[in-house]
Design an enzyme around this catalytic site. Structure first.
Site, short mmCIF file in Angstrom:
data_model
loop_
_atom_site.label_atom_id
_atom_site.label_comp_id
_atom_site.label_asym_id
_atom_site.label_seq_id
_atom_site.Cartn_x
_atom_site.Cartn_y
_atom_site.Cartn_z
N VAL A 10 0.83 -1.20 0.00
CA VAL A 10 0.00 0.00 0.00
C VAL A 10 0.87 1.26 0.00
O VAL A 10 0.66 2.18 -0.79
CB VAL A 10 -0.95 -0.01 1.22
CG1 VAL A 10 -1.66 1.33 1.38
CG2 VAL A 10 -1.98 -1.12 1.04
N GLU A 152 -7.73 2.48 2.28
CA GLU A 152 -7.32 2.18 0.91
C GLU A 152 -8.06 0.94 0.41
O GLU A 152 -8.18 -0.04 1.12
CB GLU A 152 -5.80 1.94 0.90
CG GLU A 152 -5.24 1.60 -0.45
CD GLU A 152 -5.64 2.63 -1.52
OE1 GLU A 152 -5.34 3.82 -1.35
OE2 GLU A 152 -6.26 2.23 -2.52
N PHE A 153 -8.56 1.03 -0.82
CA PHE A 153 -9.36 -0.07 -1.37
C PHE A 153 -8.62 -0.86 -2.46
O PHE A 153 -9.21 -1.71 -3.11
CB PHE A 153 -10.67 0.47 -1.95
CG PHE A 153 -11.55 1.12 -0.91
CD1 PHE A 153 -12.40 0.34 -0.13
CD2 PHE A 153 -11.52 2.49 -0.71
CE1 PHE A 153 -13.20 0.93 0.84
CE2 PHE A 153 -12.33 3.09 0.25
CZ PHE A 153 -13.17 2.30 1.03
N GLU A 156 -4.21 -6.14 -4.33
CA GLU A 156 -2.89 -6.60 -4.74
C GLU A 156 -3.03 -7.19 -6.15
O GLU A 156 -4.02 -7.83 -6.47
CB GLU A 156 -2.35 -7.65 -3.77
CG GLU A 156 -1.81 -7.01 -2.51
CD GLU A 156 -1.25 -8.00 -1.50
OE1 GLU A 156 -0.77 -9.08 -1.90
OE2 GLU A 156 -1.30 -7.68 -0.30
N LYS A 205 -14.56 0.67 4.86
CA LYS A 205 -13.51 -0.27 4.43
C LYS A 205 -13.87 -1.70 4.81
O LYS A 205 -13.77 -2.64 4.03
CB LYS A 205 -12.18 0.15 5.06
CG LYS A 205 -11.04 -0.83 4.88
CD LYS A 205 -10.60 -0.95 3.43
CE LYS A 205 -9.59 -2.09 3.28
NZ LYS A 205 -9.28 -2.40 1.91
N CYS A 268 -40.94 -16.49 -1.32
CA CYS A 268 -39.81 -17.32 -1.77
C CYS A 268 -38.59 -17.33 -0.85
O CYS A 268 -38.16 -18.39 -0.41
CB CYS A 268 -39.39 -16.86 -3.17
SG CYS A 268 -40.71 -17.12 -4.35
N LYS A 271 -38.85 -19.27 2.72
CA LYS A 271 -39.06 -20.72 2.69
C LYS A 271 -37.92 -21.42 1.96
O LYS A 271 -37.50 -22.50 2.34
CB LYS A 271 -40.43 -21.07 2.09
CG LYS A 271 -40.51 -21.12 0.59
CD LYS A 271 -41.88 -21.64 0.13
CE LYS A 271 -42.08 -21.43 -1.37
NZ LYS A 271 -41.09 -22.09 -2.22
N1 LIG Z 1 -2.10 -5.31 0.89
C1 LIG Z 1 -3.26 -4.90 0.46
O1 LIG Z 1 -3.80 -5.30 -0.57
C2 LIG Z 1 -3.99 -3.83 1.24
C3 LIG Z 1 -5.06 -3.14 0.64
C4 LIG Z 1 -5.71 -2.14 1.36
C5 LIG Z 1 -5.28 -1.85 2.66
N2 LIG Z 1 -4.26 -2.55 3.23
C6 LIG Z 1 -3.84 -2.18 4.60
O2 LIG Z 1 -2.74 -1.30 4.49
C7 LIG Z 1 -1.80 -1.51 5.56
C8 LIG Z 1 -0.43 -1.86 5.00
O3 LIG Z 1 -0.52 -3.05 4.24
P1 LIG Z 1 0.70 -3.58 3.39
O4 LIG Z 1 0.23 -4.83 2.70
O5 LIG Z 1 1.27 -2.48 2.57
O6 LIG Z 1 1.74 -3.96 4.60
P2 LIG Z 1 3.25 -4.40 4.53
O7 LIG Z 1 3.47 -5.28 5.71
O8 LIG Z 1 3.55 -4.93 3.16
O9 LIG Z 1 4.06 -3.05 4.73
C9 LIG Z 1 4.16 -2.34 5.92
C10 LIG Z 1 5.50 -1.61 5.96
O10 LIG Z 1 5.50 -0.69 7.04
C11 LIG Z 1 6.83 -0.62 7.55
N3 LIG Z 1 6.79 0.02 8.88
C12 LIG Z 1 6.32 -0.47 10.05
N4 LIG Z 1 6.41 0.48 11.03
C13 LIG Z 1 6.92 1.59 10.45
C14 LIG Z 1 7.22 2.90 10.93
N5 LIG Z 1 6.99 3.25 12.19
N6 LIG Z 1 7.73 3.79 10.07
C15 LIG Z 1 7.93 3.46 8.78
N7 LIG Z 1 7.68 2.23 8.27
C16 LIG Z 1 7.16 1.31 9.10
C17 LIG Z 1 7.26 -2.07 7.54
O11 LIG Z 1 8.68 -2.17 7.59
C18 LIG Z 1 6.69 -2.55 6.19
O12 LIG Z 1 7.62 -2.36 5.14
C19 LIG Z 1 -2.43 -2.65 6.41
O13 LIG Z 1 -3.17 -2.06 7.45
C20 LIG Z 1 -3.34 -3.35 5.44
O14 LIG Z 1 -4.41 -4.01 6.11
C21 LIG Z 1 -3.59 -3.51 2.54
#
Ligand SMILES: NC(=O)c1ccc[n+]([C@@H]2O[C@H](COP(=O)([O-])OP(=O)(O)OC[C@H]3O[C@@H](n4cnc5c(N)ncnc54)[C@H](O)[C@@H]3O)[C@@H](O)[C@H]2O)c1
Length: 428
Positions: A10, A152-153, A156, A205, A268, A271
Protein backbone atom coordinates in the site's frame (compact mmCIF):
# COMPACT_ATOMS: atom_id res chain seq x y z
CA UNK A 1 4.76 17.63 -0.16
CA UNK A 2 3.70 14.28 1.23
CA UNK A 3 5.47 11.75 3.46
CA UNK A 4 4.50 8.09 3.32
CA UNK A 5 5.45 5.94 6.32
CA UNK A 6 5.69 2.26 5.48
CA UNK A 7 6.62 1.15 1.96
CA UNK A 8 4.78 -2.17 1.60
CA UNK A 9 2.18 -2.90 -1.06
CA UNK A 10 0.00 0.00 0.00
CA UNK A 11 2.68 2.50 1.03
CA UNK A 12 4.95 2.15 -1.99
CA UNK A 13 1.99 2.27 -4.36
CA UNK A 14 0.67 5.35 -2.53
CA UNK A 15 4.06 7.08 -2.58
CA UNK A 16 4.68 6.43 -6.27
CA UNK A 17 1.07 7.23 -7.14
CA UNK A 18 1.12 10.66 -5.50
CA UNK A 19 4.52 11.37 -7.01
CA UNK A 20 3.23 10.41 -10.47
CA UNK A 21 0.33 12.83 -9.90
CA UNK A 22 2.87 15.63 -9.42
CA UNK A 23 3.46 15.78 -5.64
CA UNK A 24 6.90 15.68 -4.05
CA UNK A 25 6.84 12.52 -1.96
CA UNK A 26 9.17 11.19 0.72
CA UNK A 27 9.01 7.45 1.29
CA UNK A 28 10.12 6.18 4.72
CA UNK A 29 10.43 2.63 5.99
CA UNK A 30 12.10 1.21 9.10
CA UNK A 31 13.23 -1.81 7.12
CA UNK A 32 16.70 -0.83 5.87
CA UNK A 33 16.85 -3.69 3.38
CA UNK A 34 13.55 -2.57 1.86
CA UNK A 35 14.76 1.03 1.57
CA UNK A 36 18.06 -0.10 -0.03
CA UNK A 37 16.19 -2.24 -2.51
CA UNK A 38 13.88 0.63 -3.51
CA UNK A 39 16.85 3.04 -3.73
CA UNK A 40 18.34 0.60 -6.25
CA UNK A 41 15.21 0.63 -8.35
CA UNK A 42 14.13 -2.80 -7.14
CA UNK A 43 10.53 -3.30 -5.99
CA UNK A 44 10.83 -5.63 -2.97
CA UNK A 45 7.67 -7.60 -3.90
CA UNK A 46 5.76 -8.45 -7.04
CA UNK A 47 3.26 -5.82 -8.11
CA UNK A 48 2.76 -4.95 -11.81
CA UNK A 49 3.64 -1.42 -13.06
CA UNK A 50 5.40 -0.29 -9.88
CA UNK A 51 8.88 -0.89 -11.33
CA UNK A 52 8.08 1.40 -14.25
CA UNK A 53 6.72 4.07 -11.90
CA UNK A 54 9.78 3.74 -9.64
CA UNK A 55 12.13 4.20 -12.63
CA UNK A 56 10.27 7.38 -13.61
CA UNK A 57 9.78 8.90 -10.18
CA UNK A 58 12.87 8.03 -8.10
CA UNK A 59 15.17 11.03 -8.06
CA UNK A 60 12.43 13.20 -9.56
CA UNK A 61 9.32 13.57 -7.42
CA UNK A 62 10.06 10.56 -5.20
CA UNK A 63 12.76 10.62 -2.50
CA UNK A 64 13.44 7.47 -0.54
CA UNK A 65 16.50 7.85 1.65
CA UNK A 66 15.87 11.18 3.39
CA UNK A 67 15.86 11.51 7.19
CA UNK A 68 12.40 11.40 8.80
CA UNK A 69 12.81 14.97 10.15
CA UNK A 70 13.40 16.40 6.68
CA UNK A 71 10.48 14.44 5.26
CA UNK A 72 8.00 15.35 7.99
CA UNK A 73 8.91 19.02 8.11
CA UNK A 74 8.61 19.41 4.37
CA UNK A 75 5.20 17.74 4.28
CA UNK A 76 1.64 18.86 4.79
CA UNK A 77 0.35 15.28 4.91
CA UNK A 78 2.03 12.29 6.54
CA UNK A 79 0.35 9.12 5.37
CA UNK A 80 0.72 6.07 7.58
CA UNK A 81 0.73 2.78 5.65
CA UNK A 82 2.27 0.47 8.24
CA UNK A 83 0.98 -3.04 8.87
CA UNK A 84 -1.95 -3.83 11.20
CA UNK A 85 -1.55 -7.59 11.72
CA UNK A 86 -3.98 -9.67 13.82
CA UNK A 87 -3.37 -10.20 17.52
CA UNK A 88 -3.95 -13.72 18.81
CA UNK A 89 -7.54 -12.85 19.80
CA UNK A 90 -8.31 -11.57 16.29
CA UNK A 91 -8.13 -7.87 17.22
CA UNK A 92 -5.93 -5.54 15.16
CA UNK A 93 -2.39 -4.92 16.43
CA UNK A 94 -2.05 -1.14 16.48
CA UNK A 95 1.49 -0.93 17.82
CA UNK A 96 3.01 -0.01 14.43
CA UNK A 97 0.48 2.82 14.05
CA UNK A 98 1.16 4.25 17.52
CA UNK A 99 4.89 4.14 17.03
CA UNK A 100 4.57 5.76 13.57
CA UNK A 101 2.37 8.53 15.04
CA UNK A 102 4.85 9.16 17.84
CA UNK A 103 7.75 9.31 15.39
CA UNK A 104 5.92 12.07 13.46
CA UNK A 105 5.43 14.15 16.62
CA UNK A 106 9.07 13.73 17.57
CA UNK A 107 10.27 14.73 14.13
CA UNK A 108 7.90 17.64 13.57
CA UNK A 109 9.15 21.17 14.17
CA UNK A 110 5.82 22.84 14.46
CA UNK A 111 4.08 23.82 11.23
CA UNK A 112 0.57 22.33 10.89
CA UNK A 113 0.35 19.00 9.17
CA UNK A 114 -2.09 16.12 9.10
CA UNK A 115 -1.40 12.51 9.97
CA UNK A 116 -3.45 10.33 7.65
CA UNK A 117 -4.00 6.68 8.54
CA UNK A 118 -4.29 4.58 5.39
CA UNK A 119 -3.66 1.34 7.24
CA UNK A 120 -6.84 -0.67 7.78
CA UNK A 121 -8.14 -0.38 11.34
CA UNK A 122 -11.55 -1.51 12.67
CA UNK A 123 -14.34 1.04 13.20
CA UNK A 124 -13.90 3.12 16.37
CA UNK A 125 -10.12 2.62 16.44
CA UNK A 126 -9.38 6.19 15.40
CA UNK A 127 -11.99 7.84 17.62
CA UNK A 128 -11.36 5.65 20.68
CA UNK A 129 -7.64 4.92 20.43
CA UNK A 130 -5.67 6.89 17.84
CA UNK A 131 -7.35 10.26 18.41
CA UNK A 132 -6.78 10.18 22.20
CA UNK A 133 -3.19 9.15 21.50
CA UNK A 134 -2.74 12.06 19.07
CA UNK A 135 -4.28 14.44 21.65
CA UNK A 136 -1.87 13.11 24.26
CA UNK A 137 1.02 13.67 21.81
CA UNK A 138 -0.33 17.15 21.04
CA UNK A 139 -0.14 17.95 24.75
CA UNK A 140 3.25 16.29 25.27
CA UNK A 141 4.94 17.87 22.24
CA UNK A 142 2.76 20.94 21.81
CA UNK A 143 2.75 20.60 18.02
CA UNK A 144 -0.32 21.28 15.87
CA UNK A 145 -1.00 18.02 14.08
CA UNK A 146 -4.38 16.99 12.67
CA UNK A 147 -5.75 13.51 12.08
CA UNK A 148 -7.61 11.90 9.22
CA UNK A 149 -8.55 8.39 8.21
CA UNK A 150 -8.24 7.50 4.54
CA UNK A 151 -8.78 3.77 4.01
CA UNK A 152 -7.32 2.18 0.91
CA UNK A 153 -9.36 -0.07 -1.37
CA UNK A 154 -6.64 -1.20 -3.81
CA UNK A 155 -6.27 -4.88 -4.69
CA UNK A 156 -2.89 -6.60 -4.74
CA UNK A 157 -2.07 -7.40 -8.37
CA UNK A 158 -4.04 -4.32 -9.50
CA UNK A 159 -2.57 -1.89 -6.97
CA UNK A 160 -1.29 0.67 -9.47
CA UNK A 161 -4.45 0.99 -11.54
CA UNK A 162 -6.69 0.89 -8.49
CA UNK A 163 -4.69 3.62 -6.79
CA UNK A 164 -4.37 5.86 -9.84
CA UNK A 165 -8.05 5.49 -10.83
CA UNK A 166 -9.97 5.09 -7.58
CA UNK A 167 -13.71 4.57 -7.89
CA UNK A 168 -14.14 6.34 -4.56
CA UNK A 169 -12.01 8.16 -2.00
CA UNK A 170 -13.15 8.04 1.61
CA UNK A 171 -11.86 10.49 4.20
CA UNK A 172 -12.76 10.51 7.87
CA UNK A 173 -11.87 13.91 9.25
CA UNK A 174 -13.04 16.33 11.93
CA UNK A 175 -11.07 19.53 11.47
CA UNK A 176 -11.19 21.92 8.51
CA UNK A 177 -7.41 22.37 8.15
CA UNK A 178 -6.84 18.65 7.72
CA UNK A 179 -9.79 18.42 5.35
CA UNK A 180 -8.39 21.21 3.18
CA UNK A 181 -5.01 19.48 2.87
CA UNK A 182 -6.66 16.22 1.83
CA UNK A 183 -8.88 18.08 -0.59
CA UNK A 184 -5.77 19.39 -2.37
CA UNK A 185 -4.09 16.01 -2.32
CA UNK A 186 -6.97 14.26 -4.07
CA UNK A 187 -7.77 16.92 -6.71
CA UNK A 188 -5.67 15.24 -9.43
CA UNK A 189 -7.51 11.94 -9.05
CA UNK A 190 -10.82 13.19 -10.36
CA UNK A 191 -12.72 10.72 -8.21
CA UNK A 192 -15.69 11.15 -5.87
CA UNK A 193 -14.30 12.17 -2.48
CA UNK A 194 -16.52 11.40 0.51
CA UNK A 195 -15.93 13.23 3.78
CA UNK A 196 -17.38 11.24 6.66
CA UNK A 197 -16.82 10.60 10.37
CA UNK A 198 -13.80 8.57 11.49
CA UNK A 199 -16.02 5.61 12.38
CA UNK A 200 -17.81 5.74 9.02
CA UNK A 201 -14.52 5.82 7.10
CA UNK A 202 -13.24 2.76 8.91
CA UNK A 203 -16.61 1.01 8.65
CA UNK A 204 -16.81 1.58 4.88
CA UNK A 205 -13.51 -0.27 4.43
CA UNK A 206 -14.71 -3.24 6.50
CA UNK A 207 -18.11 -3.16 4.81
CA UNK A 208 -16.28 -3.80 1.58
CA UNK A 209 -13.86 -6.48 2.80
CA UNK A 210 -16.36 -8.39 4.91
CA UNK A 211 -18.90 -8.41 2.07
CA UNK A 212 -16.25 -9.99 -0.12
CA UNK A 213 -15.25 -12.55 2.51
CA UNK A 214 -18.91 -13.35 3.24
CA UNK A 215 -19.64 -13.91 -0.45
CA UNK A 216 -16.66 -16.25 -0.68
CA UNK A 217 -17.75 -18.19 2.41
CA UNK A 218 -21.32 -18.32 1.10
CA UNK A 219 -20.03 -19.78 -2.18
CA UNK A 220 -17.83 -22.30 -0.39
CA UNK A 221 -20.69 -23.36 1.87
CA UNK A 222 -22.88 -23.83 -1.20
CA UNK A 223 -20.19 -25.98 -2.84
CA UNK A 224 -20.04 -28.13 0.33
CA UNK A 225 -23.84 -28.47 0.45
CA UNK A 226 -23.83 -29.46 -3.23
CA UNK A 227 -21.15 -32.06 -2.56
CA UNK A 228 -23.14 -33.56 0.32
CA UNK A 229 -26.33 -33.76 -1.76
CA UNK A 230 -24.44 -35.13 -4.77
CA UNK A 231 -24.83 -35.10 -8.55
CA UNK A 232 -24.54 -31.30 -8.73
CA UNK A 233 -22.19 -29.68 -11.24
CA UNK A 234 -20.85 -26.88 -9.03
CA UNK A 235 -18.94 -24.71 -11.57
CA UNK A 236 -21.81 -24.91 -14.04
CA UNK A 237 -24.27 -23.94 -11.29
CA UNK A 238 -22.20 -20.85 -10.44
CA UNK A 239 -21.70 -19.99 -14.11
CA UNK A 240 -25.47 -19.98 -14.54
CA UNK A 241 -25.89 -17.97 -11.33
CA UNK A 242 -23.64 -15.32 -12.88
CA UNK A 243 -25.95 -15.05 -15.89
CA UNK A 244 -28.64 -13.50 -13.68
CA UNK A 245 -29.28 -10.05 -15.15
CA UNK A 246 -29.21 -8.55 -11.66
CA UNK A 247 -25.39 -8.65 -11.79
CA UNK A 248 -25.28 -6.20 -14.69
CA UNK A 249 -26.19 -2.54 -15.18
CA UNK A 250 -25.16 0.62 -13.38
CA UNK A 251 -25.83 0.32 -10.55
CA UNK A 252 -26.34 -3.43 -10.88
CA UNK A 253 -29.72 -4.49 -9.49
CA UNK A 254 -27.81 -6.88 -7.24
CA UNK A 255 -26.84 -3.77 -5.23
CA UNK A 256 -30.40 -3.59 -3.88
CA UNK A 257 -29.75 -6.91 -2.11
CA UNK A 258 -26.64 -5.49 -0.49
CA UNK A 259 -28.60 -2.83 1.33
CA UNK A 260 -30.02 -2.98 4.84
CA UNK A 261 -33.72 -3.03 5.66
CA UNK A 262 -35.96 -4.85 8.12
CA UNK A 263 -35.67 -8.38 6.81
CA UNK A 264 -36.69 -10.36 3.77
CA UNK A 265 -40.17 -11.75 3.48
CA UNK A 266 -42.67 -12.86 0.85
CA UNK A 267 -43.25 -16.33 -0.50
CA UNK A 268 -39.81 -17.32 -1.77
CA UNK A 269 -36.72 -16.18 0.13
CA UNK A 270 -37.80 -17.27 3.65
CA UNK A 271 -39.06 -20.72 2.69
CA UNK A 272 -36.31 -21.46 0.18
CA UNK A 273 -33.52 -20.46 2.53
CA UNK A 274 -35.07 -22.58 5.29
CA UNK A 275 -35.58 -25.53 2.93
CA UNK A 276 -31.99 -25.61 1.65
CA UNK A 277 -30.72 -25.27 5.22
CA UNK A 278 -32.89 -28.19 6.22
CA UNK A 279 -32.05 -30.52 3.34
CA UNK A 280 -28.32 -29.84 3.79
CA UNK A 281 -28.70 -31.08 7.38
CA UNK A 282 -30.56 -34.18 6.15
CA UNK A 283 -27.47 -34.90 4.04
CA UNK A 284 -25.13 -34.59 7.00
CA UNK A 285 -23.90 -31.02 6.50
CA UNK A 286 -24.47 -28.23 9.06
CA UNK A 287 -24.72 -24.93 7.15
CA UNK A 288 -23.37 -21.94 9.06
CA UNK A 289 -23.93 -19.13 6.58
CA UNK A 290 -27.53 -20.18 5.88
CA UNK A 291 -28.23 -20.79 9.56
CA UNK A 292 -26.80 -17.33 10.39
CA UNK A 293 -28.76 -15.83 7.50
CA UNK A 294 -32.07 -17.21 8.87
CA UNK A 295 -31.21 -16.10 12.38
CA UNK A 296 -30.41 -12.55 11.27
CA UNK A 297 -33.72 -12.38 9.44
CA UNK A 298 -35.37 -12.98 12.81
CA UNK A 299 -33.08 -10.72 14.83
CA UNK A 300 -33.47 -7.70 12.54
CA UNK A 301 -37.17 -7.56 13.45
CA UNK A 302 -36.36 -7.62 17.17
CA UNK A 303 -33.81 -4.87 16.51
CA UNK A 304 -36.51 -2.76 14.82
CA UNK A 305 -39.03 -3.27 17.65
CA UNK A 306 -36.38 -2.52 20.30
CA UNK A 307 -35.30 0.69 18.52
CA UNK A 308 -38.91 1.89 18.61
CA UNK A 309 -39.56 0.76 22.19
CA UNK A 310 -36.42 2.52 23.39
CA UNK A 311 -37.89 5.97 22.65
CA UNK A 312 -41.61 5.80 21.87
CA UNK A 313 -44.04 6.07 24.84
CA UNK A 314 -46.70 3.35 24.97
CA UNK A 315 -49.58 5.81 24.56
CA UNK A 316 -48.25 7.24 21.28
CA UNK A 317 -49.94 6.56 17.98
CA UNK A 318 -47.51 4.63 15.79
CA UNK A 319 -48.05 4.67 12.04
CA UNK A 320 -46.77 1.67 10.10
CA UNK A 321 -45.90 2.81 6.59
CA UNK A 322 -45.92 -0.21 4.31
CA UNK A 323 -47.39 -3.66 4.84
CA UNK A 324 -46.39 -5.50 1.65
CA UNK A 325 -43.14 -7.46 1.86
CA UNK A 326 -41.69 -5.26 -0.88
CA UNK A 327 -42.76 -2.24 -2.87
CA UNK A 328 -44.61 -2.82 -6.13
CA UNK A 329 -46.46 -5.82 -4.67
CA UNK A 330 -49.48 -6.50 -2.48
CA UNK A 331 -48.03 -9.79 -1.23
CA UNK A 332 -48.07 -9.79 2.57
CA UNK A 333 -47.01 -13.39 3.20
CA UNK A 334 -44.25 -13.45 5.85
CA UNK A 335 -43.88 -9.71 5.42
CA UNK A 336 -41.59 -8.04 8.00
CA UNK A 337 -44.49 -5.69 8.89
CA UNK A 338 -46.46 -8.66 10.24
CA UNK A 339 -43.72 -9.65 12.67
CA UNK A 340 -42.90 -6.08 13.68
CA UNK A 341 -46.55 -5.19 14.39
CA UNK A 342 -46.85 -8.40 16.41
CA UNK A 343 -43.80 -7.44 18.47
CA UNK A 344 -45.10 -3.90 19.03
CA UNK A 345 -48.50 -5.22 20.17
CA UNK A 346 -46.71 -7.62 22.53
CA UNK A 347 -44.76 -4.68 23.94
CA UNK A 348 -48.02 -2.97 24.84
CA UNK A 349 -48.50 -0.46 21.99
CA UNK A 350 -52.24 -0.26 21.48
CA UNK A 351 -52.54 2.72 19.12
CA UNK A 352 -51.19 1.33 15.86
CA UNK A 353 -52.41 2.64 12.53
CA UNK A 354 -51.23 1.35 9.16
CA UNK A 355 -51.08 2.46 5.56
CA UNK A 356 -49.97 0.64 2.43
CA UNK A 357 -50.73 1.93 -1.08
CA UNK A 358 -51.85 -1.58 -2.14
CA UNK A 359 -52.05 -4.01 0.74
CA UNK A 360 -54.28 -2.57 3.52
CA UNK A 361 -57.23 -4.89 2.88
CA UNK A 362 -55.36 -8.09 2.21
CA UNK A 363 -53.15 -7.55 5.26
CA UNK A 364 -56.19 -6.97 7.48
CA UNK A 365 -57.87 -10.08 6.11
CA UNK A 366 -54.82 -12.28 6.53
CA UNK A 367 -53.71 -11.19 10.02
CA UNK A 368 -56.74 -9.61 11.70
CA UNK A 369 -54.59 -7.53 14.05
CA UNK A 370 -56.26 -5.03 16.43
CA UNK A 371 -54.96 -2.04 14.47
CA UNK A 372 -56.60 0.64 12.30
CA UNK A 373 -56.04 1.08 8.55
CA UNK A 374 -55.84 4.52 6.96
CA UNK A 375 -56.55 5.34 3.31
CA UNK A 376 -53.89 7.92 2.50
CA UNK A 377 -50.37 8.95 3.42
CA UNK A 378 -51.48 12.49 4.35
CA UNK A 379 -54.13 11.17 6.75
CA UNK A 380 -51.89 8.69 8.49
CA UNK A 381 -49.10 11.22 9.00
CA UNK A 382 -51.66 13.63 10.45
CA UNK A 383 -52.92 11.03 12.94
CA UNK A 384 -49.55 9.67 14.05
CA UNK A 385 -46.96 10.66 16.63
CA UNK A 386 -44.33 8.36 15.15
CA UNK A 387 -43.85 6.97 11.67
CA UNK A 388 -42.30 3.53 11.10
CA UNK A 389 -41.39 2.96 7.46
CA UNK A 390 -41.23 -0.76 6.67
CA UNK A 391 -41.74 -0.98 2.88
CA UNK A 392 -39.78 1.22 0.46
CA UNK A 393 -42.72 2.48 -1.63
CA UNK A 394 -41.70 5.29 -4.02
CA UNK A 395 -44.59 7.34 -2.57
CA UNK A 396 -42.70 7.55 0.72
CA UNK A 397 -39.48 8.71 -0.93
CA UNK A 398 -41.45 11.26 -2.95
CA UNK A 399 -43.00 12.71 0.23
CA UNK A 400 -39.83 13.10 2.23
CA UNK A 401 -40.80 16.47 3.72
CA UNK A 402 -44.19 15.20 4.83
CA UNK A 403 -42.64 12.15 6.49
CA UNK A 404 -40.02 14.25 8.20
CA UNK A 405 -42.73 16.39 9.81
CA UNK A 406 -43.05 13.63 12.45
CA UNK A 407 -40.49 11.42 14.19
CA UNK A 408 -39.58 8.93 11.50
CA UNK A 409 -37.99 5.50 11.80
CA UNK A 410 -36.86 4.75 8.26
CA UNK A 411 -36.05 1.07 8.59
CA UNK A 412 -35.64 0.68 4.83
CA UNK A 413 -33.20 3.61 4.66
CA UNK A 414 -35.50 4.77 1.89
CA UNK A 415 -34.94 8.49 2.23
CA UNK A 416 -31.16 8.23 1.79
CA UNK A 417 -29.78 10.06 -1.19
CA UNK A 418 -29.22 6.94 -3.30
CA UNK A 419 -30.65 5.72 -6.62
CA UNK A 420 -34.21 4.41 -6.25
CA UNK A 421 -33.06 1.12 -7.77
CA UNK A 422 -30.88 0.57 -4.72
CA UNK A 423 -33.06 1.85 -1.88
CA UNK A 424 -36.27 0.44 -3.37
CA UNK A 425 -36.76 -2.95 -1.70
CA UNK A 426 -37.06 -4.75 -5.03
CA UNK A 427 -35.43 -7.65 -3.34
CA UNK A 428 -36.42 -8.29 0.17
N1 LIG B 1 -2.10 -5.31 0.89
C1 LIG B 1 -3.26 -4.90 0.46
O1 LIG B 1 -3.80 -5.30 -0.57
C2 LIG B 1 -3.99 -3.83 1.24
C3 LIG B 1 -5.06 -3.14 0.64
C4 LIG B 1 -5.71 -2.14 1.36
C5 LIG B 1 -5.28 -1.85 2.66
N2 LIG B 1 -4.26 -2.55 3.23
C6 LIG B 1 -3.84 -2.18 4.60
O2 LIG B 1 -2.74 -1.30 4.49
C7 LIG B 1 -1.80 -1.51 5.56
C8 LIG B 1 -0.43 -1.86 5.00
O3 LIG B 1 -0.52 -3.05 4.24
P1 LIG B 1 0.70 -3.58 3.39
O4 LIG B 1 0.23 -4.83 2.70
O5 LIG B 1 1.27 -2.48 2.57
O6 LIG B 1 1.74 -3.96 4.60
P2 LIG B 1 3.25 -4.40 4.53
O7 LIG B 1 3.47 -5.28 5.71
O8 LIG B 1 3.55 -4.93 3.16
O9 LIG B 1 4.06 -3.05 4.73
C9 LIG B 1 4.16 -2.34 5.92
C10 LIG B 1 5.50 -1.61 5.96
O10 LIG B 1 5.50 -0.69 7.04
C11 LIG B 1 6.83 -0.62 7.55
N3 LIG B 1 6.79 0.02 8.88
C12 LIG B 1 6.32 -0.47 10.05
N4 LIG B 1 6.41 0.48 11.03
C13 LIG B 1 6.92 1.59 10.45
C14 LIG B 1 7.22 2.90 10.93
N5 LIG B 1 6.99 3.25 12.19
N6 LIG B 1 7.73 3.79 10.07
C15 LIG B 1 7.93 3.46 8.78
N7 LIG B 1 7.68 2.23 8.27
C16 LIG B 1 7.16 1.31 9.10
C17 LIG B 1 7.26 -2.07 7.54
O11 LIG B 1 8.68 -2.17 7.59
C18 LIG B 1 6.69 -2.55 6.19
O12 LIG B 1 7.62 -2.36 5.14
C19 LIG B 1 -2.43 -2.65 6.41
O13 LIG B 1 -3.17 -2.06 7.45
C20 LIG B 1 -3.34 -3.35 5.44
O14 LIG B 1 -4.41 -4.01 6.11
C21 LIG B 1 -3.59 -3.51 2.54
Amino acid sequence: MITVLGLGFVGLTTALGFSKKGFKVYGIDLDKQRVDSISNYNIPFYEPHLDEALREELGNNFVVDAPLEEAVNNSKAVIICVGTPSNEDGSANLSYIFSAVESVFKASEGEFKVIVTKSTVPPSTISKKVKPFVEEMNRAYNKPIGLASNPEFLREGHAWNDFMNPDRVVIGVEDEDSKEILNQVYIPFNAPVHYVSYNSAEFIKYLSNTLLSTLISFSNEMAMIADHIGDIDVPTAFKILHQDKRWYGTPAAMASYVYPGCGYGGYCLPKDTAALNSIAKDHGFEPKVLEGNLKINEEIKDFVAEKIAAVVPKENTIAILGLAFKSGSDDVRLTPSKFIIEKLLAKGYTNIVAYDPMANEIFDKMYNFPIKYVGSLEDIVEQADDLVLLTAWPEFKENKDLLQSKRLFDFRYTLADLPASVVGDTSA
